[in-house]
Design an enzyme around this catalytic site. Structure first.
Site, PDB file in Angstrom:
ATOM      1  N   GLU A 139      81.138  16.660  59.985  1.00 39.32           N
ATOM      2  CA  GLU A 139      81.851  16.134  58.816  1.00 39.32           C
ATOM      3  C   GLU A 139      83.354  16.251  59.016  1.00 39.32           C
ATOM      4  O   GLU A 139      83.849  17.290  59.464  1.00 39.32           O
ATOM      5  CB  GLU A 139      81.453  16.890  57.550  1.00 39.32           C
ATOM      6  CG  GLU A 139      82.175  16.379  56.293  1.00 39.32           C
ATOM      7  CD  GLU A 139      81.718  17.095  55.043  1.00 39.32           C
ATOM      8  OE1 GLU A 139      80.593  16.816  54.593  1.00 39.32           O
ATOM      9  OE2 GLU A 139      82.475  17.940  54.526  1.00 39.32           O
ATOM     10  N   HIS A 194      72.190  24.464  42.597  1.00 35.33           N
ATOM     11  CA  HIS A 194      73.555  24.043  42.266  1.00 35.33           C
ATOM     12  C   HIS A 194      74.182  25.057  41.324  1.00 35.33           C
ATOM     13  O   HIS A 194      73.512  25.597  40.426  1.00 35.33           O
ATOM     14  CB  HIS A 194      73.526  22.654  41.621  1.00 35.33           C
ATOM     15  CG  HIS A 194      74.876  22.011  41.512  1.00 35.33           C
ATOM     16  ND1 HIS A 194      75.797  22.376  40.549  1.00 35.33           N
ATOM     17  CD2 HIS A 194      75.455  21.033  42.244  1.00 35.33           C
ATOM     18  CE1 HIS A 194      76.895  21.641  40.696  1.00 35.33           C
ATOM     19  NE2 HIS A 194      76.715  20.827  41.721  1.00 35.33           N
ATOM     20  N   TYR A 224      70.550  21.869  47.610  1.00 34.94           N
ATOM     21  CA  TYR A 224      71.176  23.172  47.357  1.00 34.94           C
ATOM     22  C   TYR A 224      70.151  24.288  47.535  1.00 34.94           C
ATOM     23  O   TYR A 224      69.372  24.580  46.613  1.00 34.94           O
ATOM     24  CB  TYR A 224      71.757  23.197  45.941  1.00 34.94           C
ATOM     25  CG  TYR A 224      72.771  22.098  45.704  1.00 34.94           C
ATOM     26  CD1 TYR A 224      74.117  22.297  45.993  1.00 34.94           C
ATOM     27  CD2 TYR A 224      72.367  20.841  45.235  1.00 34.94           C
ATOM     28  CE1 TYR A 224      75.047  21.285  45.800  1.00 34.94           C
ATOM     29  CE2 TYR A 224      73.291  19.824  45.040  1.00 34.94           C
ATOM     30  CZ  TYR A 224      74.624  20.048  45.324  1.00 34.94           C
ATOM     31  OH  TYR A 224      75.539  19.048  45.141  1.00 34.94           O
TER      32      TYR A 224
END
Length: 303
Positions: free
Chosen positions: A17, A148, A144
């Site tokens: 990323e 989250h 997650y």
């Protein structure tokens, strides 16, 4: 190529990323990062943008360059918290026009100072449904492992993830985590809910204590005792902490690959040399895992 098809052709999938530089910095600095990451032979590179959807135009530009100039598949982040359907469709058209076929559909975080404009979406699942209906993209979503930070429970968060998958998502990329057992337990729970799409483990090498404190406050990720000992031992020795952080990330990834995770997504923080050191540490392990997967496919007559 659609990322959903990459998963059907190889394992493990490896990706990195990057994020656009701030407005006051030239965009070329990110291409220096991409140049170095290209040598590591990633399966794709994802391109994020800032809170509240800032730098969307730079995300489109960078994703397009990665695909068309560097010849690497790319995954463009797309958030919906502050977006209208018209704005989203404009971005999707621009991505298609530039041969970008993959989108990471996210709700996104509110911009600093709040948001008083118009948004046509409430949840990431709404964005997934819109993208799916609009054109043929391979759609990734966030997962997650520890839930989250805004969600009441992990079970409820998994239900929300299932809704995103049912709306048309193809694969998942996890938020950063530092305890692999959290991911393994999470994946067991996903399987019991019938969620079997490919999942990539999101790994962030920790290079300084301020970085980890910020990431933990934003994500809610827990820190195992082993990791805390490393921080406490080397927090005032930057070079030692950097080396230890790279070693910890490497150990995490080796364990994940040994367990059989579908892929590794490395949050590079635009530091290609760190990514390079980690991938060098993994060269033999990565080759061994890939060879084993090819042999399994061959035994099944699928390769």
């Amino acid at each position: 190529m659609f990322i959903r098809d990459i998963f059907s052709k190889k394992n493990p999938v490896i990706s990195f990323e990057v994020f656009p530089p701030k407005r006051e910095f030239p965009i070329d600095v990110v291409y220096d990062t991409v140049e170095e990451l290209r040598d590591l032979d990633p399966d794709f590179i994802s391109v994020t943008y800032g809170a509240g959807g800032s730098s969307k135009d730079r995300t489109i530009e960078i994703a397009s360059e990665i695909k068309n100039k560097y010849g690497i598949e790319t995954l463009a982040h797309l958030t919906c918290y502050t977006s209208t359907r018209g704005e989203t469709e404009f971005i999707l058209k621009e991505l298609k026009r530039n041969n970008v076929d993959n989108v990471l559909a996210l709700r996104g975080d509110p911009p600093i100072g709040g948001f008083n404009g118009k948004s046509d979406y409430k949840y990431a699942k709404d964005l997934v449904s819109h993208i799916k209906a609009f054109d043929d993209f391979s759609i990734g979503v966030a997962a997650y492992p520890e839930g989250h930070i805004e969600c009441d429970s992990l079970d409820k968060d998994i239900e929300y993830l299932k809704e995103k998958m049912c709306c048309g998502a193809d694969f998942m990329i996890t938020q950063l985590f530092f305890d692999n057992e959290k991911l393994y337990m999470y994946m067991d729970r996903l399987a019991k809910k019938g969620i079997d799409a490919p999942i990539m483990a999101g790994i962030m090498p920790v290079l300084n204590k301020n970085q980890i404190q910020k990431m933990v406050s934003l994500s809610g990720a827990s820190l195992p005792r082993k990791f805390i000992r490393i921080l406490e031992k080397y927090e005032h020795k930057p070079k030692a902490l950097r080396e230890a952080g790279i070693a910890y990330a490497t150990e995490q990834i080796i364990d994940l690959l040994s367990w059989g995770v579908d892929g590794i997504h490395l949050y590079t923080m635009n530091k290609p040399k760190v990514a390079s050191e980690i991938m060098k540490n993994l060269s033999e392990v990565r080759d061994a895992v890939t060879e084993e997967k090819y042999m399994e496919l061959d035994d099944k007559g699928a390769y």
